[in-house]
Design an enzyme around this catalytic site. Structure first.
Site, mmCIF file in Angstrom:
data_model
loop_
_atom_site.group_PDB
_atom_site.id
_atom_site.type_symbol
_atom_site.label_atom_id
_atom_site.label_comp_id
_atom_site.label_asym_id
_atom_site.label_seq_id
_atom_site.Cartn_x
_atom_site.Cartn_y
_atom_site.Cartn_z
ATOM 1 N N TRP A 63 0.782 -1.056 0.181
ATOM 2 C CA TRP A 63 0.043 -0.094 0.152
ATOM 3 C C TRP A 63 0.946 1.243 -0.238
ATOM 4 O O TRP A 63 0.508 2.367 -0.622
ATOM 5 C CB TRP A 63 -1.118 0.012 1.303
ATOM 6 C CG TRP A 63 -1.954 -1.240 1.035
ATOM 7 C CD1 TRP A 63 -2.247 -2.109 1.693
ATOM 8 C CD2 TRP A 63 -3.162 -1.412 0.106
ATOM 9 N NE1 TRP A 63 -3.272 -2.959 1.798
ATOM 10 C CE2 TRP A 63 -3.725 -2.519 0.250
ATOM 11 C CE3 TRP A 63 -3.252 -0.626 -1.273
ATOM 12 C CZ2 TRP A 63 -4.600 -3.037 -0.617
ATOM 13 C CZ3 TRP A 63 -4.380 -0.842 -2.014
ATOM 14 C CH2 TRP A 63 -5.040 -2.087 -1.692
ATOM 15 N N ASP A 123 -1.081 6.974 6.088
ATOM 16 C CA ASP A 123 -2.102 6.069 5.862
ATOM 17 C C ASP A 123 -2.462 5.268 6.994
ATOM 18 O O ASP A 123 -1.338 4.201 7.202
ATOM 19 C CB ASP A 123 -1.642 5.337 4.485
ATOM 20 C CG ASP A 123 -2.855 4.228 4.141
ATOM 21 O OD1 ASP A 123 -3.887 3.965 5.011
ATOM 22 O OD2 ASP A 123 -2.476 3.734 3.500
ATOM 23 N N LYS A 142 -11.257 -1.510 7.990
ATOM 24 C CA LYS A 142 -10.424 -2.452 8.605
ATOM 25 C C LYS A 142 -10.671 -2.379 10.094
ATOM 26 O O LYS A 142 -11.046 -3.228 10.798
ATOM 27 C CB LYS A 142 -8.977 -2.232 8.519
ATOM 28 C CG LYS A 142 -8.695 -3.070 6.916
ATOM 29 C CD LYS A 142 -7.785 -2.271 6.182
ATOM 30 C CE LYS A 142 -7.868 -2.883 4.525
ATOM 31 N NZ LYS A 142 -7.176 -1.870 3.729
HETATM 32 C C1 LIG Z 1 -6.764 -1.694 2.558
HETATM 33 C C2 LIG Z 1 -5.622 -0.606 2.444
HETATM 34 C C3 LIG Z 1 -5.763 0.325 1.543
HETATM 35 C C4 LIG Z 1 -6.768 0.288 0.655
HETATM 36 O O1 LIG Z 1 -7.948 0.833 1.022
HETATM 37 P P1 LIG Z 1 -9.175 1.414 0.008
HETATM 38 O O2 LIG Z 1 -10.122 1.874 0.975
HETATM 39 O O3 LIG Z 1 -9.761 0.071 -0.473
HETATM 40 O O4 LIG Z 1 -8.682 2.404 -1.029
HETATM 41 C C5 LIG Z 1 -4.851 1.256 1.333
HETATM 42 N N1 LIG Z 1 -3.600 1.530 2.660
HETATM 43 C C6 LIG Z 1 -3.740 0.450 3.366
HETATM 44 C C7 LIG Z 1 -2.612 0.520 4.589
HETATM 45 C C8 LIG Z 1 -4.854 -0.685 3.615
HETATM 46 O O5 LIG Z 1 -4.528 -1.524 4.476
#
Ligand SMILES: *Cc1c(COP(=O)(O)O)cnc(C)c1O
Length: 365
Positions: free
Chosen positions: A103, A174, A198
């Site tokens: 990611w 993120d 998540k």
């Molecule tokens: C799942 C995830 C993403 C992708 O997220 P979306 O909401 O599907 O765009 C990005 N960064 C991390 C760290 C993730 O775990």
């Protein structure tokens, strides 16, 4: 009683049962309206109370100072990957990105579509297949960067920054897969974002926290409106129709988290889960082989390991499923097993898994 799986999915992931039960109770008649929350105007006072509560609970749980705004956006982390450089890199600004996983790499790639060579990779552990984080002396920050972007928890690889990288520019992070897993000092952070699906709620809501000085860096009057952080902040995330049902569930999760004693209590449970799971892996190091090479970089949210053969991995997943446990298959590029132990996974859930793992070594080891 309703059958509930023991859910170790990586995302979307399990939600705390009380948050769902509350939704069930209120589904047909929300706040005395005779309608579900999905059916009322986002300008109604009943919805507004939910919206405000989701924001105030975020501030309260995270202990956010007054110079931070909470935004409830859409588009997931993916849209934020683009919105961040679109808003923040005007006037030839430069930025550093730390690449520690699938990611983090995607975030940097998307940023490069906007910022080109003004995006610099301050560190990458791709050569190590992202099996660890960079060490402090491997991080090369550029003196003329305006922010440092990193990913606090690498969902695919199972590494997590227990101590955040240091920089004298705002950190942009993120936190999709470890948002609110523990209390921390937000003051070095200029912007934090993550899809809710998540650790916080359903997909469709992107929780974003932004500091006022970073908001002021957003010179983006020519961007399509939805892409402007500043506009969302000015409109309190009600510029257009927000994802009302997702925000409602987020509110339920946050209210439940508060009732547990807030992020301190949640952290204690997460640490206990980690000790149980890594304890089992380390006890049987000849059988369960962890993916992450540095113990200090291990994630308490996603735990990746391999059994001696891919056939045993498959058998493990199958037998776990027979025992009520789902979501254990590793990410396609890595294989093996991934156990996601987000906030909603209870200590008892992990105990059940560890008992199963102990039994599995006995019969197959
Ligand atoms: C799942 C995830 C993403 C992708 O997220 P979306 O909401 O599907 O765009 C990005 N960064 C991390 C760290 C993730 O775990």
């Amino acid at each position: 009683m309703t059958h509930r799986a023991i859910n170790f999915y990586a995302g979307p992931a399990g939600l705390p049962l009380p948050a769902l039960e509350r939704a069930k109770e209120e589904l047909l008649d929300f706040a005395g309206t005779g309608m579900s929350v999905m059916e009322v105007s986002h300008r109604s006072k009943e919805y507004d109370a939910v919206h405000e509560e989701a924001i105030s609970l975020t501030k309260e749980l995270m202990g956010l100072p007054d110079n931070y705004k909470v935004l409830l956006l859409q588009g997931g982390a993916h849209l934020s990957f683009g919105m961040i450089p679109l808003n923040l890199m005007r006037g030839g600004r430069k930025a550093d990105y730390i690449v520690t996983g699938n990611w983090a790499e995607k975030a940097a790639k998307e940023a490069k579509l906007v910022g080109g060579d003004n995006i610099r990779i301050a560190a990458s552990t791709k050569e190590q297949k992202f099996s660890r984080l960079p060490f402090a002396d491997e991080i090369k920050l550029s003196p003329d960067s305006s922010f440092l972007h990193f990913t606090s928890n690498n969902t695919v690889e199972g590494t997590q920054w227990q101590e955040f990288p240091k920089a004298n520019v705002p950190l942009i992070c993120d936190m999709s897969s470890d948002f609110m897993w523990r209390p921390f000092d937000v003051s070095p952070f200029g912007l934090i974002y993550g899809g809710a699906q998540k650790n916080l709620g359903p997909s469709g809501v992107t929780l974003t926290i932004v500091r006022d000085d970073v908001l002021e860096m957003c010179e983006a009057q020519d961007l399509p409106s939805y892409l402007r952080f500043k506009l969302h902040a000015e409109k309190n995330s009600l510029y257009n129709t927000p994802p009302t049902f997702g925000i409602y569930i987020l509110r339920n999760v946050l209210a439940y988290n508060k009732s547990l004693g807030g992020l301190k209590a949640i952290e204690a449970a997460n640490r206990q889960k980690g000790e149980l799971l890594y304890g089992c892996i380390d006890r049987h190091a000849g059988f369960y082989k962890g993916f992450v090479t540095e113990k200090a970089h291990r994630s308490l949210m996603n735990v990746d390991f391999f059994l001696p053969t891919p056939e045993l991995d498959d058998q493990f997943v199958k037998e776990a499923k027979k025992n009520g446990m789902v979501g254990l298959k590793g990410y396609r590029d890595i294989g093996g097993i991934r156990v996601s132990t987000y906030n909603a996974v209870t200590v008892d859930n992990v105990k059940t898994l560890v008992d199963f793992m102990e039994q599995f070594v006995k019969t197959n080891g």
